[in-house]
Structure formats: structure tokens, C-alpha cells
Design a protein around this motif. Structure first.
Motif, PDB file in Angstrom:
ATOM      1  N   ILE A 164      37.966  44.411  33.453  1.00 43.15           N
ATOM      2  CA  ILE A 164      37.158  44.614  33.649  1.00 43.15           C
ATOM      3  C   ILE A 164      35.469  45.064  33.146  1.00 43.15           C
ATOM      4  N   ARG A 168      32.648  42.927  33.062  1.00 39.47           N
ATOM      5  CA  ARG A 168      30.753  43.243  33.131  1.00 39.47           C
ATOM      6  C   ARG A 168      29.734  43.777  32.544  1.00 39.47           C
ATOM      7  N   THR A 371      37.449  52.038  42.027  1.00 43.26           N
ATOM      8  CA  THR A 371      36.883  51.158  43.466  1.00 43.26           C
ATOM      9  C   THR A 371      35.037  51.118  42.507  1.00 43.26           C
ATOM     10  N   GLN A 374      34.441  49.302  40.508  1.00 40.72           N
ATOM     11  CA  GLN A 374      34.324  47.465  40.147  1.00 40.72           C
ATOM     12  C   GLN A 374      32.593  48.050  40.996  1.00 40.72           C
TER      13      GLN A 374
END
Length: 424
Positions: A164, A168, A371, A374
């Protein structure tokens, strides 16, 4: 109930096959329970088996202590001119037997019985110690294996987190520093797994030495119940220990042994007897006949009284020492039981806090931070801190559970009994 049946069957197998082999091989489940390993150690541990044999040796001495000494058979040729055997004036054959004062043999046998009990309680005390050590290692193995499972899961989560972060970074929403930090965290988990693997192998090696298994053997996954049961009363534990702890029974027998030795020392004032039957022949005169002789020792002679008196004084000192040792052992065991009881209670309370409050809140915080990360509302550092906090607290939980189980194992050793958690 099943454990008692299993132990009884294992003991029977051990008795039947001890003469044929050095250790007992029994079918092992994929993930052996601590009860299974305890039964195996009781049969196969070399130190326990050595003390079993020594106990058997002392048992065999009981009959010897209560038996008479062997009789003596003497042959004499008297009056031989120039050692000419055939011209001896007399030939004598004498059979004699020493007979202790009637109460001495019984007292010696009773003393031998007490000494045999000593040997048996030495065996039980050593077994107690070895089983406690085995349990401690088993719970240590459980902690290590749970930590491995946790780190494997952390490795999976951190790998996802790293991907992730890289995604990003590709779209300009993260920095290269964050990507490198995630990779470093993954490598750190890999190092932790290497250390845990070494600790698992070392712990299993020590356990296999206790179980007397071959170096090529291994062990499965350690399992303990999810529920924590520990509700004993310390006074009940101490009361039980005074009846069941082998060391306590051993020291109480020391008092009995010392008193028995004093009784034997006093019996040294009593005389022993000698009975003899002799056959005498005279080749030169043709005479043949029998003679009977009776003898008695004189322990009350002035020059021999000191020996018996010293023995009684020594026995009196031995009794005082034995009583003092017994009182010291009682106090030491009672103190150790209370100390371990309070430690176990504290560990149980900490476990409840981890289960009901700390762990759920930590997991919730980590999920929330992931969460938020993200969606771009949380920083990389916040997620990393939440992840590390969750990992550290989970390992603290495992460590606390291990401490509780090891403390209970030590309590069982101090009490000299198993399954004490539910004792009221």
C-alpha cells in the motif's frame, strides 16, 4: 479421569518391559499434551529411573537387616607333631552362630523400612522437580510458537502495508522514507523469526533430553486450554503440601529414623549371644564326642560402656537436628507457596485485563489507523506505531500466560500434587 487411566496403562507397560529395553516407546499424537509428556518422562527419564532402581535396592535390604549373620564353621587339628596331619591328637569341627538380643533384629528391620521409604521419597522429590522443569519448558515452547504464529501474521500484514505504501508513493501520496521504513520493518520481523526458530529448537532439545528421546526426534505444537482456571486457597495448598510434598514426608521420616537409631543405640547395652556345637575326635585314642558352648557379650563392662553411651548421645543430637530441619522445611515450603500463589493471582488478573480491555482496544486502534491511512487521514508513523503497539501487547499477553502456567507448575512442585488449580 482419562489422564489417570493413561498413566496407569503406561506404568503397567513400563513394569512389563523394563527388563527388555532402556526406554519405553509409545505412540505420540501429532501435538502432544503436557499430560502425555509427563507420563512419558515418568517412564523414560534416566534420573527418575535411576532413583527407582536405588529405591528397589534399599527395599531389598529390609530382609537383610532383619536376618541373622551367617554362621561360622571352624575346623581344627590340634597336637600335630611337626605338622603331621595324620598324627594329630584331636580333630575339632565347630558350628557357631551369633544371636543378637531378641529385640535388636526387629528394630534393625524397622530402621531399614524407614530408610527404604526415604529412598522412595527421594525418588518422588526428584520426579517432582523434573516434571516441573518439563512443564516450564512446555509452556516456554507454547510462548515461542505463539510468537512465531503472531510474527507470521505480522509479516503478512506488513507485506500488505508495504505494498500500500509503495502504491501511495507511486501516485505521490507517500515518501520514499515511508517505503524504506516498511521494508525495514519486514526485515526486522524476519530476524525475529530466525531468533524464535533458534529458541524453539533449543527448548525442544532440552525437553527431549528430559524425555530421553533420540536427537533426531522432534515435538509437535504445544497446546494449552483457552480458559484460565486458578481458584485455589493458599491455606488449602499449604495444608495439602504438609501431607503430600515428598520433601516434607522425607524430613518427618528423618525424625522417626533418628528416634529409631536412638532406640538401637540404647539396645547396645543389651548382650548378644553365641551358640556353638562342636564335634571332637581323637585318632590316637579313638575318642569321639560332642560339646555345646554358650557365650554372652558383656556390653556393660566398665571399659565398654563408653561406646554405647556415645551412640545414644549422637542419636539424641541427630533427633534435635532432624526436628529443626523439619521445621525449617515446613516454613520454607509454606513461604514459597504463598509467594507463588500471589504471583499467580497477579498474572491471572493481568491476563483478564489483556483479554477484556487492552488487546481489543489495541486491535481496534490498529484497524482504525489502517483504514485512515488508506483514506489519507492518518500518517505512516501513526500506523507503524499502532502496529508495533499491538505486536508488543500480544507478546506481553503470551508472556503473561506463560508466566501464569509456569508459576502454577512451580506451585504443583511445592505442593507435591498436580491439578491444584481448582483446589478450594
Amino acid at each position: 479421569m482419562h489422564t489417570k487411566i493413561l498413566l496407569a496403562l503406561f506404568a503397567l507397560v513400563c513394569t512389563l518391559s523394563r527388563a527388555q529395553q532402556d526406554s519405553i516407546v509409545i505412540p505420540e499424537p501429532e501435538n502432544p499434551t503436557i499430560q502425555f509428556l509427563v507420563a512419558e518422562a515418568m517412564m523414560n527419564n534416566p534420573a527418575i529411573r535411576t532413583l527407582e532402581y536405588q529405591s528397589e535396592m534399599t527395599q531389598s535390604r529390609i530382609g537383610e537387616a532383619g536376618s541373622l549373620d551367617p554362621p561360622e564353621l571352624d575346623f581344627k587339628q590340634e597336637g600335630m607333631p611337626d605338622f603331621r596331619y595324620s598324627e594329630a591328637m584331636f580333630s575339632r569341627i565347630e558350628l557357631s552362630q551369633m544371636i543378637p538380643f531378641p529385640t535388636k533384629l526387629g528394630a534393625r528391620r524397622e530402621l531399614a523400612e524407614i530408610q527404604a521409604e526415604h529412598a522412595d521419597h527421594d525418588r518422588l522429590e526428584k520426579s517432582n522437580e523434573i516434571i516441573s522443569r518439563l512443564k516450564s519448558l512446555y509452556y516456554q515452547l507454547w510462548f515461542i510458537q505463539q510468537s512465531v504464529v503472531l510474527d507470521r501474521e505480522n509479516e503478512r500484514l506488513m507485506s500488505q502495508f508495504s505494498k500500500i505504501t509503495e502504491t501511495r508513493y507511486d501516485v505521490g501520496m507517500s515518501t520514499m522514507q515511508n517505503v524504506l521504513q516498511a521494508r525495514v520493518e519486514l526485515s526486522r520481523i524476519g530476524n525475529d523469526l530466525i531468533v524464535l526458530r533458534q529458541q524453539e529448537l533449543s527448548t525442544k532439545a532440552m525437553m527431549m533430553a528430559i524425555l530421553n528421546r533420540s536427537p533426531g526426534d522432534t515435538l509437535g505444537f504445544a497446546i494449552i486450554p483457552d480458559d484460565v482456571v486458578f481458584n485455589p486457597n493458599p491455606d488449602s495448598l499449604i495444608s495439602l503440601a504438609m501431607r503430600t510434598r515428598p520433601m516434607i514426608v522425607h524430613d518427618s521420616l528423618m525424625i522417626q529414623e533418628s528416634e529409631m537409631m536412638r532406640g538401637l543405640a540404647k539396645k547396645e547395652y543389651y548382650p548378644d549371644f553365641r551358640v556353638a556345637l562342636e564335634r571332637m575326635t581323637s585318632p590316637s585314642t579313638g575318642f569321639q564326642g560332642w560339646s555345646v558352648s554358650l557365650g554372652i557379650s558383656l556390653p556393660f563392662a566398665p571399659w565398654s560402656l563408653g561406646k554405647a553411651g556415645s551412640g545414644v548421645e549422637e542419636a539424641d543430637a541427630r533427633i534435635r537436628a532432624a526436628r529443626s530441619s523439619y521445621q525449617s522445611t515446613e516454613a520454607m515450603i509454606a513461604g514459597d507457596i504463598r509467594d507463588l500463589y500471589f504471583k499467580a493471582q497477579a498474572a491471572k488478573a493481568r491476563l483478564e485485563n489483556y483479554r477484556s480491555k487492552i488487546i481489543p482496544a489495541t486491535v481496534e486502534a490498529l484497524n482504525a489507523s489502517l483504514t485512515s491511512y488508506q483514506t489519507g487521514t492518518a500518517s505512516f508513523t501513526e500506523v507503524l506505531e499502532a502496529y508495533r503497539s499491538k505486536t508488543d501487547l500480544m507478546k506481553e499477553y503470551f508472556s503473561t500466560r506463560m508466566d501464569l502456567e509456569q508459576t502454577i507448575a512451580m506451585l504443583e512442585q511445592e505442593v507435591g500434587a498436580e491439578n491444584i488449580s481448582g483446589l478450594h
